[in-house]
Design a protein around this motif. Structure first.
Motif, mmCIF file in Angstrom:
data_model
loop_
_atom_site.group_PDB
_atom_site.id
_atom_site.type_symbol
_atom_site.label_atom_id
_atom_site.label_comp_id
_atom_site.label_asym_id
_atom_site.label_seq_id
_atom_site.Cartn_x
_atom_site.Cartn_y
_atom_site.Cartn_z
ATOM 1 N N THR A 165 63.958 12.776 117.629
ATOM 2 C CA THR A 165 62.746 12.661 116.221
ATOM 3 C C THR A 165 61.183 12.112 116.480
ATOM 4 O OG1 THR A 165 63.334 10.420 116.138
ATOM 5 C CG2 THR A 165 64.324 11.648 114.447
ATOM 6 N N SER B 33 60.434 9.005 113.760
ATOM 7 C CA SER B 33 61.297 8.180 114.190
ATOM 8 C C SER B 33 61.854 6.490 114.151
ATOM 9 C CB SER B 33 60.587 8.721 115.882
ATOM 10 O OG SER B 33 59.843 7.314 115.662
ATOM 11 N N HIS C 8 64.142 6.547 111.674
ATOM 12 C CA HIS C 8 65.948 6.721 112.481
ATOM 13 C C HIS C 8 66.478 6.280 113.137
ATOM 14 C CE1 HIS C 8 64.624 10.550 111.520
ATOM 15 N NE2 HIS C 8 66.328 11.342 111.148
ATOM 16 N N SER D 55 55.347 8.897 109.573
ATOM 17 C CA SER D 55 55.044 10.399 111.001
ATOM 18 C C SER D 55 53.916 10.667 111.424
ATOM 19 C CB SER D 55 56.284 11.143 110.064
ATOM 20 O OG SER D 55 56.324 12.163 111.489
ATOM 21 N N SER E 24 63.947 19.302 121.156
ATOM 22 C CA SER E 24 63.421 19.072 119.987
ATOM 23 C C SER E 24 62.608 20.188 120.264
ATOM 24 C CB SER E 24 63.195 18.007 119.671
ATOM 25 O OG SER E 24 62.794 17.602 118.229
ATOM 26 N N ARG F 47 63.574 14.006 105.163
ATOM 27 C CA ARG F 47 62.875 12.564 104.786
ATOM 28 C C ARG F 47 63.123 11.460 103.734
ATOM 29 N NH1 ARG F 47 58.072 12.001 108.287
ATOM 30 N NH2 ARG F 47 57.540 9.979 106.058
#
Length: 279
Positions: A17, A24, A27, A178, A246, A266
């Motif tokens: 993430t 991130s 999460h 983010s 990722s 999101r």
């Protein structure tokens, strides 16, 4: 064994993430604070150091993926791979100075507001706000981004666009917003393709994240005890491996599906966190 499991899972979450536009922080709150409760397993100083270590794993993954580009920026190797930076003289190519221009706004904002952000903005409520507002920005970028691209590769970025993306990067200082989501959205709104904006975002991440992480390592150096080291290593390796996966997957995907699917994700994540928070 449970401690190792927690370390590996948190490394996986960080790796998957950190560079995707899904937050991130959001999460980590969901997985760690609400499910795994690592703070109950480790002293606060060790837990803080652990998060710094797994972030280093993610940064190393970016360096591996963009190693040729980074060497080219440093003047150590000229890129000649198909689809990479042009090798012929006179053609545009990304310059190290443009990367530094992109770093200026967030660097200044970090010096001025880091204490305020750490003190007042790291809460579940502010993360929820960041998740939602960041998702809205990503949808706006997809809808309002220029129909005719001015920059289809990162080598064609201008200093003005680099600085503009740096301004958008400041939004990523709000927890949950983010950094990658804000900078890619900013790049698209400024006339870049999604892939070009993503490339510039990841390249900018290396110096700014590495600098912040190394400062944190120095600050928490006393936490690196022989007892804690195995957990740090487990988290570092899992973060590196899954960040590598990722990043490669995201760079192939972003030009095809753009940002809106990530924005919807999101909103779902924000709803799940809100359920944990208010029910």
């Amino acid at each position: 064994m449970w401690e190792y499991f927690v370390a590996i899972v948190l490394g996986i979450v960080e790796g998957l993430t950190e560079f995707a536009p899904v937050s991130s922080t959001g999460h980590m709150i969901l997985v760690d604070d609400m499910l795994l409760h690592s703070k109950e397993l480790f002293p606060a100083s060790v837990a803080n150091s652990f998060k710094v270590v797994i972030q280093l794993g993610s940064i190393l993954a970016v360096v591996v993926v963009f190693k040729d580009r980074i060497l080219d920026l440093l003047g150590l190797r000229r890129m000649r791979k198909p689809g990479a930076a042009p090798a012929r003289k006179g053609e545009p190519r990304l310059k190290l100075a443009q990367v530094f221009v992109g770093l200026i706004p967030a660097g200044v904002a970090g010096v001025l507001f880091e204490g305020y952000i750490d003190k007042y903005l790291f809460s579940l409520h502010t993360v929820l706000i960041g998740l939602v507002l960041g998702g809205i920005l990503m949808i706006v970028a997809d809808k309002l981004g220029p129909r005719v691209l001015k920059v289809d590769t990162v080598d064609k970025i201008t200093y003005k666009q680099a600085f503009g993306i740096g301004l958008f990067q400041c939004l990523g200082m709000w927890p949950g917003f983010s950094r990658s989501g804000s900078t890619i959205s900013g790049g698209v709104l400024l006339g870049m393709s999604h892939r070009a904006a993503a490339d510039f975002t990841f390249i900018m991440a290396v110096p700014i994240m590495a600098g912040a992480t190394l400062l944190s390592l120095v600050k928490h150096w006393d936490s690196f005890t022989p007892e804690a080291l195995p957990f740090f290593i487990a988290g570092f390796i899992s973060a590196f491996v899954f960040a590598l996966i990722s990043i490669r997957f995201f760079l192939k995907l972003i030009q095809r599906i753009k940002l809106t699917p990530f924005a919807i994700y999101r909103f779902v994540l924000a709803a799940i966190i809100a359920l944990f928070l208010y029910l």
